[in-house]
Design an enzyme around this catalytic site. Sequence first.
Site, PDB file in Angstrom:
ATOM      1  CE  LYS A  25     -44.961 -13.969  16.525  1.00  0.00           C
ATOM      2  NZ  LYS A  25     -46.340 -13.656  16.957  1.00  0.00           N
ATOM      3  CE  LYS A  71     -44.317  -8.298  16.124  1.00  0.00           C
ATOM      4  NZ  LYS A  71     -45.141  -9.384  15.507  1.00  0.00           N
TER       5      LYS A  71
END
Length: 242
Positions: free
Chosen positions: A42, A99
């Site tokens: 991320k 995700k």
Amino acid sequence: MPSPFERGAYPDDAVPRLLVSVRDADEALAAAAAGADLVDAKDPDRGALGALPVTTVRALVDRIAGRAVTSAVAGEPTDATALAPCVAAMAATGVNYVKVAVQGDFPDTALAEAAAAAPGRLIAVLFAEHEPAPALVARVAAAGFVGAMIDTATKDGRRLPDLLPIPVLTAFTRACRRHDLVSGLAGSLALADIESLAPVGPHYLGFRGGLCHDSDRTKGLDPARVAEAVRILRACARRDAA
């Protein structure tokens, strides 16, 4: 590396596993060495679900080489038609899980197309600021997602428990189990949140800022804090087994 989050492979009374969000391969290796079960690619400088370049994620996957399960965020698409392409691009890096943020007004067809872009690997991220409705859990399960998690969209110092009470979080994890979904909880969590959230029943707890230097998600990961999170989770497991 076998995934600890596969459907049917995780007992209902098990203590959550530890997910650590990382921004490059060096952080991923440090987190894995400190005991993280899952490293999550991320970009902390780009909001709650900022996606890293696919080349960075691919390099991370290559270097982690089975030391931990990998996942990567595919962003926060606001247009349902962009959902599947975002997922497909990140799935091509070879991560174990992808995700992506999901909005309640996305049509079921868009959800199904996204799930088909990463079969058996897609996790829906629902934001605490828009209290996740049980119906959305059922919809992502029907679409073919493998899991769902709650995170905080705004990184303003408020933690997940500040936004949603324990009964709401418990209802979410129970809904996930009813629909055979992996469940996760995250959102500016601190080490002190582990003992209160572990009994809620998520399959994993996700961290970034709470495990960084000075508790600043944009600073580097602190391996000592990762190891402390692992220690607390193991202590929870021993206490439950006693």
